[in-house]
Design a protein around this motif. Structure first.
Motif, short mmCIF file in Angstrom:
data_model
loop_
_atom_site.label_atom_id
_atom_site.label_comp_id
_atom_site.label_asym_id
_atom_site.label_seq_id
_atom_site.Cartn_x
_atom_site.Cartn_y
_atom_site.Cartn_z
N GLU A 98 0.82 -1.20 0.00
CA GLU A 98 0.00 0.00 0.00
C GLU A 98 0.86 1.26 0.00
OE1 GLU A 98 -2.67 -0.34 3.26
OE2 GLU A 98 -3.76 -2.05 2.41
N ASP A 99 1.99 1.23 0.71
CA ASP A 99 2.88 2.40 0.73
C ASP A 99 3.44 2.68 -0.66
OD1 ASP A 99 2.47 2.80 3.39
OD2 ASP A 99 4.36 1.90 4.06
N VAL A 100 3.85 1.63 -1.36
CA VAL A 100 4.39 1.81 -2.70
C VAL A 100 3.32 2.35 -3.64
CG1 VAL A 100 5.43 0.64 -4.69
CG2 VAL A 100 6.15 0.04 -2.38
N ILE A 101 2.11 1.81 -3.57
CA ILE A 101 1.00 2.31 -4.40
C ILE A 101 0.75 3.78 -4.13
CG2 ILE A 101 -1.48 2.14 -4.85
CD1 ILE A 101 -1.26 -0.87 -4.35
N THR A 102 0.70 4.15 -2.84
CA THR A 102 0.44 5.54 -2.48
C THR A 102 1.53 6.47 -3.01
OG1 THR A 102 -0.72 4.88 -0.46
CG2 THR A 102 0.13 7.13 -0.54
N ASP A 103 2.80 6.08 -2.83
CA ASP A 103 3.90 6.94 -3.28
C ASP A 103 3.94 7.05 -4.80
OD1 ASP A 103 4.54 7.31 -0.67
OD2 ASP A 103 6.28 5.99 -0.65
N LEU A 104 3.69 5.96 -5.51
CA LEU A 104 3.66 6.02 -6.96
C LEU A 104 2.52 6.90 -7.46
CD1 LEU A 104 4.43 2.34 -8.02
CD2 LEU A 104 5.86 4.33 -8.43
N SER A 105 1.38 6.87 -6.75
CA SER A 105 0.21 7.65 -7.16
C SER A 105 0.46 9.15 -7.09
CB SER A 105 -1.00 7.29 -6.29
OG SER A 105 -1.33 5.92 -6.43
N VAL A 186 12.01 1.56 2.37
CA VAL A 186 12.01 0.64 1.24
C VAL A 186 11.05 1.11 0.15
CG1 VAL A 186 11.54 -1.72 0.50
CG2 VAL A 186 12.72 -1.31 2.66
N ALA A 187 9.87 1.58 0.55
CA ALA A 187 8.90 2.08 -0.44
C ALA A 187 9.51 3.26 -1.20
CB ALA A 187 7.61 2.51 0.25
N GLY A 188 10.18 4.16 -0.47
CA GLY A 188 10.80 5.31 -1.12
C GLY A 188 11.88 4.91 -2.11
N LYS A 189 12.71 3.93 -1.76
CA LYS A 189 13.78 3.48 -2.65
C LYS A 189 13.22 2.78 -3.89
CE LYS A 189 17.55 3.11 0.70
NZ LYS A 189 18.38 4.11 0.00
#
Length: 212
Positions: A98-105, A186-189
């Motif tokens: 969910e963190d990766v989805i949010t950051d990509l969005s 990790v999501a940020g990287k």
């Protein structure tokens, strides 16, 4: 399709107001852009629902329509697989996804599949190319999480569903001193690594290029 059917398919088991459906339909119309001859792709049927006017192609023996690629880089983040011995760690894998989805969005001009659509493929062994075709994206991000004691290992890989190859892959080994900090890092990287590797869909027969 009737509004009740659309609400049930998009938000199964939940009580959702029709205004939410209207917002999503408006977003789809904006994404699809103008149709030829001034006809809308999605037509409103008063007091009933909506009708999609374009021709839909179905692959032989397929049970889902394939969605055309949008005119911008597109990606779906599949649920990270929890490979830990303790089943109670599944929340970490879900949270990372969910963190990766949010950051990509948050990235302008990047089309990201919503969480509910991505999580529909959780624990499924469906072919990657088929998933991408069903979701209407070129790229898929998948990964796994393994926790042991106070350590976590995260593997992530970006797949080009058109070419079928790996564009990028990385492994992260971290301490679980602060579980949320680990997820954020990790999501940020992952997001940083993906930016610049997502190709724009080819137009007018030209090969796809890479974003700057």
């Amino acid at each position: 399709m009737r509004k009740s059917d659309l609400l049930g398919a998009a938000w199964p088991g939940l009580a959702v107001e029709e205004s939410n459906l209207s917002v999503q339909i408006a977003a789809l119309r904006k994404l699809l852009g103008p149709a030829p001859h001034g006809v809308e792709w999605i037509v409103t049927i008063p007091r009933v629902g909506y009708r999609f006017t374009a021709e839909v192609q179905r692959c032989e023996n397929a049970d889902r329509e394939f969605v055309p690629l949008p005119e911008r880089p597109s990606i779906a983040v599949l649920p990270f697989c929890d490979m830990s011995d303790d089943l109670g760690h599944a929340s970490f894998a879900n949270g990372l996804t969910e963190d990766v989805i949010t950051d990509l969005s948050r990235i302008p001009d990047l089309y990201v599949i919503a969480r509910n659509s991505s999580f529909a493929y959780k624990d499924q062994s469906t072919d990657m190319r088929r998933i991408a075709q069903e979701l209407g994206v070129r790229y898929l991000l998948e990964g796994s999480v393994r926790l042991a004691s106070d350590r976590v290992r995260i593997n992530a890989q970006l797949i080009d569903a058109i070419g079928g190859g790996h564009v990028w892959a990385e492994r992260f080994d971290r301490s679980l001193g602060d579980i949320f900090a680990v997820q954020d890092e990790v999501a940020g990287k992952i997001v940083e690594a993906l930016v610049g590797r997502l190709a724009v869909p080819p137009r007018h027969g030209q090969p796809a290029g890479l974003e700057a």
